[in-house]
Design a protein around this motif. Structure first.
Motif, PDB file in Angstrom:
ATOM      1  N   TYR A   1      51.279 -39.079  13.890  1.00 13.60           N
ATOM      2  CA  TYR A   1      50.416 -38.161  14.655  1.00 13.60           C
ATOM      3  C   TYR A   1      49.912 -37.032  13.759  1.00 13.60           C
ATOM      4  CZ  TYR A   1      49.190 -34.667  18.216  1.00 13.60           C
ATOM      5  OH  TYR A   1      48.541 -33.727  18.985  1.00 13.60           O
ATOM      6  N   PHE A   2      50.833 -36.447  12.974  1.00 12.53           N
ATOM      7  CA  PHE A   2      50.422 -35.340  12.099  1.00 12.53           C
ATOM      8  C   PHE A   2      49.612 -35.848  10.903  1.00 12.53           C
ATOM      9  CE2 PHE A   2      54.289 -33.227  13.999  1.00 12.53           C
ATOM     10  CZ  PHE A   2      53.556 -32.356  14.796  1.00 12.53           C
TER      11      PHE A   2
ATOM     12  N   GLU B   1      50.506 -23.347  16.611  1.00 12.06           N
ATOM     13  CA  GLU B   1      51.735 -22.766  16.083  1.00 12.06           C
ATOM     14  C   GLU B   1      52.916 -23.720  16.276  1.00 12.06           C
ATOM     15  OE1 GLU B   1      53.865 -19.855  14.043  1.00 12.06           O
ATOM     16  OE2 GLU B   1      51.708 -19.989  14.409  1.00 12.06           O
ATOM     17  N   ILE B   2      52.944 -24.344  17.458  1.00 11.04           N
ATOM     18  CA  ILE B   2      54.038 -25.278  17.745  1.00 11.04           C
ATOM     19  C   ILE B   2      53.930 -26.513  16.844  1.00 11.04           C
ATOM     20  CG2 ILE B   2      54.993 -26.816  19.511  1.00 11.04           C
ATOM     21  CD1 ILE B   2      54.330 -24.664  21.565  1.00 11.04           C
ATOM     22  N   ARG B   3      52.703 -26.996  16.670  1.00  7.44           N
ATOM     23  CA  ARG B   3      52.498 -28.157  15.785  1.00  7.44           C
ATOM     24  C   ARG B   3      53.006 -27.837  14.380  1.00  7.44           C
ATOM     25  NH1 ARG B   3      47.240 -29.139  17.939  1.00  7.44           N
ATOM     26  NH2 ARG B   3      46.295 -28.407  15.993  1.00  7.44           N
TER      27      ARG B   3
ATOM     28  N   GLN C   1      55.962 -29.824  12.434  1.00  9.83           N
ATOM     29  CA  GLN C   1      55.680 -30.431  11.125  1.00  9.83           C
ATOM     30  C   GLN C   1      56.651 -29.914  10.061  1.00  9.83           C
ATOM     31  OE1 GLN C   1      51.181 -29.750  11.093  1.00  9.83           O
ATOM     32  NE2 GLN C   1      51.421 -31.527   9.737  1.00  9.83           N
ATOM     33  N   LEU C   2      56.906 -28.616  10.079  1.00 12.02           N
ATOM     34  CA  LEU C   2      57.818 -28.021   9.106  1.00 12.02           C
ATOM     35  C   LEU C   2      59.227 -28.587   9.281  1.00 12.02           C
ATOM     36  CD1 LEU C   2      58.052 -25.962   6.811  1.00 12.02           C
ATOM     37  CD2 LEU C   2      58.598 -24.226   8.530  1.00 12.02           C
ATOM     38  N   ALA C   3      59.662 -28.723  10.526  1.00 13.65           N
ATOM     39  CA  ALA C   3      60.988 -29.282  10.796  1.00 13.65           C
ATOM     40  C   ALA C   3      61.085 -30.738  10.313  1.00 13.65           C
ATOM     41  CB  ALA C   3      61.309 -29.187  12.280  1.00 13.65           C
TER      42      ALA C   3
END
Length: 569
Positions: free
Chosen positions: A514-515, A554-556, A560-562
């Motif tokens: 997805y990302f 912001e949530i995306r 992604q970072l996690a």
């Protein structure tokens, strides 16, 4: 490329024909076989040819036993050829007038020399003169061999170095002499010191000789010697060096090849007496080669241990590092890129090349890694190479900070050398940023190791991973052991870890796709070979479990970072 196996102290059929009794002899057929070696001369007048015929014997015959027997005539030539006889001298006029045509045709095809005995010559005179010539040749070769053995023994017993032994041999055979190790890499060399100062020495340097050895091995000639363990001579044409003639003799201890003596015939072609002397030289040189290789192995281990201590941060005292570096002839100043190289099929390679039970698994792996490291160190001499377990760490010098292309070129050269060592080996490489001086080597070493580890997780199909291409992972790597990083991950994606492995794997792949598709559901579905409704269902399930709205930028970003953190935890 012509290869000739060396035989000691040989006389050729052509040499026999120069003797007084045979000066008027007529070559009936097989002139292309006059180079055959003659070790003895005998008479052939018995039909029991299976017992009588021996290799490298020149036979004389009146033809009585096969004068009217075509079957025996054909069998005779076949047996002479198969056994490796030197040739046949026939007395025509008594029982063979002329020599049968089918014998002429067969001998010509086989390049087997058949010679007509001159009128009035007798077998006894031919045998007497031939054996005298053979024994004289053997005597000359023996005396030359004894002289060389004596001279080399004096040098060796006197504690002479490998270079001194090479120089003594070069002067005795009047050619350039190279001593190589078992990998056919240069150990020592010497040029013939001409007596006449006006004679111009041919210009060679160490790097040129290295290239000569490299080119010679590429022809497959050295592999042949490894298999036969016998001395050979080869004439080969190289595009840059022109035609070269080499004589290579293996140095053998307890049945194993320890190294090689290679003579470049740049001034004189070696004679049989020189070949015998080279065999003697190989025996004497073995001691010096073994000594030098042992000393080199001790130095290699000391350098390996020293560099490992520096790279792993176990040796940090400035004065101690500089003192040991000087003692071990290691230069650590300047700019370096550190590479971590892992051989991805090393276990399979060891199983294929070392039979089960021949050596312990760990011993085999260590031996192969040592062989690879030695090969690279010989071929890429400005690199510092460290071996530990199943990986190599390579310190590559760089000229400036904008040297990425330069470093990648060196990586390509090293990979080519690995292929030259064994095309079967596959490897992956992690490359650090450039660092300046030994103070930063430990940090660069960590970067190389972590770059390789992360790169293999992200894309196992790739073979080269660079720290400069890691993006945000450059920062995340510094905090991978910090408890806050794990806590952050758990707060974002921790609930997915409570699922079974298969379901968790599917949902994580869904998020990654997805990302990667920039939040495009249809493209992400195509990349996962899913129907778009299945993709939507998975995303809804993820949103529900995590309690997040993936439409929020912001949530995306947090998710992604996690996901990226997960590769490091």
């Amino acid at each position: 490329m012509g290869i000739t196996e060396l035989r000691m102290m040989s006389v050729r059929v052509a040499d026999i024909l120069k003797l007084p009794t045979l000066k008027l002899a007529h070559i009936l057929v097989g002139s292309r076989g006059l180079g055959r070696e003659v070790e003895y001369v005998d008479v052939l007048e018995s039909p029991d040819i299976d017992v009588i015929i021996k290799p490298r014997v020149l036979y004389l015959t009146s033809g009585f036993v096969f004068r009217d027997n075509e079957r025996l005539q054909r069998l005779l030539l076949s047996r002479l050829q198969d056994t490796g006889a030197a040739g046949l001298i026939v007395e025509q006029g008594r029982y063979l007038t002329p020599l049968p045509q089918h014998m002429m045709e067969t001998a010509d095809r086989l390049r087997f020399p058949i010679i007509e005995l001159p009128h009035g010559a007798v077998f006894a005179d031919v045998i007497s003169e031939s054996l005298h010539a053979i024994f004289m040749q053997q005597g000359d070769a023996l005396r030359k061999s004894q002289e060389i053995q004596k001279r080399l023994t004096e040098v060796a017993v006197g504690g002479g170095s490998l270079r001194q032994i090479a120089q003594t041999l070069a002067n005795l055979v009047r050619n350039t002499v190279i001593v190589a190790d078992r990998a056919f890499s240069l150990l020592s060399f010497a040029f013939w010191e001409k007596e006449h100062k006006t004679a111009k020495r041919k210009a060679y340097v160490g790097t040129t000789l290295d290239q000569y050895l490299y080119n010679l091995e590429k022809t497959g000639f050295i592999n042949r010697i490894r298999q036969t363990k016998k001395a050979s001579r080869v004439e080969v044409l190289f595009s840059k060096q022109g035609e070269q003639a080499w004589v290579v003799v293996p140095i053998i201890i307890n049945g194993d090849i320890l190294g090689y003596i290679a003579v470049l015939e740049d001034y004189h072609r070696l004679h049989e007496a020189d070949w015998a002397a080279l065999e003697q030289a190989a025996t004497i040189t073995a001691i010096a080669v073994y000594k030098e290789m042992t000393e080199s192995e001790v130095l290699r281990r000391q350098r390996n241990d020293f560099l490992l201590q520096v790279l792993e941060g176990r040796l940090t005292a400035e004065d101690l590092i500089l003192e040991q570096a000087k003692h071990l002839h290691v230069t650590l100043e300047g700019k370096w890129a550190v590479w971590q190289m892992e051989f991805t099929n090393l276990e399979a390679y060891c199983r294929d090349h070392f039979p089960e039970g021949s050596q312990a698994e760990g011993d085999v792996t260590a031996k192969v890694m040592r062989m690879i490291a030695t090969h690279l160190a010989d071929k890429q001499r400005d690199l510092l190479i460290v071996s530990k377990e199943k990986r190599l760490t390579i310190l590559c010098p760089a000229k400036d900070w904008l040297a990425k292309d330069e470093v990648m070129q060196r990586v390509a050269e090293v990979r080519q050398e690995i292929t030259h060592f064994s095309p079967e080996l596959t490897s992956a490489i992690g490359i650090s940023r450039l660092c300046d001086g030994h103070q930063k080597l430990a940090q660069a070493y960590r970067e190389a190791r972590e770059t390789l580890a992360i790169g293999r997780k992200l894309d196992a199909a790739r073979e080269i991973y660079s720290f400069a291409d890691l993006g945000v992972y450059q920062i995340l790597m510094k905090f991978k052991d910090h408890p806050d990083m794990k806590e952050y991950y758990q707060s974002i994606l921790g609930k997915l870890d409570q699922l079974d492995a298969a379901t968790r794997g599917d949902l994580l792949k869904t998020l990654e796709a997805y990302f990667s598709a920039n939040a495009n559901i249809y493209k992400a579905a195509q990349n996962l070979y899913l129907h778009r409704n299945s993709m939507k269902y998975r995303l809804e399930r993820i949103k529900e479990m995590l309690g997040v709205d993936l439409d929020e930028p912001e949530i995306r970003f947090n998710v992604q970072l996690a996901l990226k953190m997960r590769h490091l935890l």
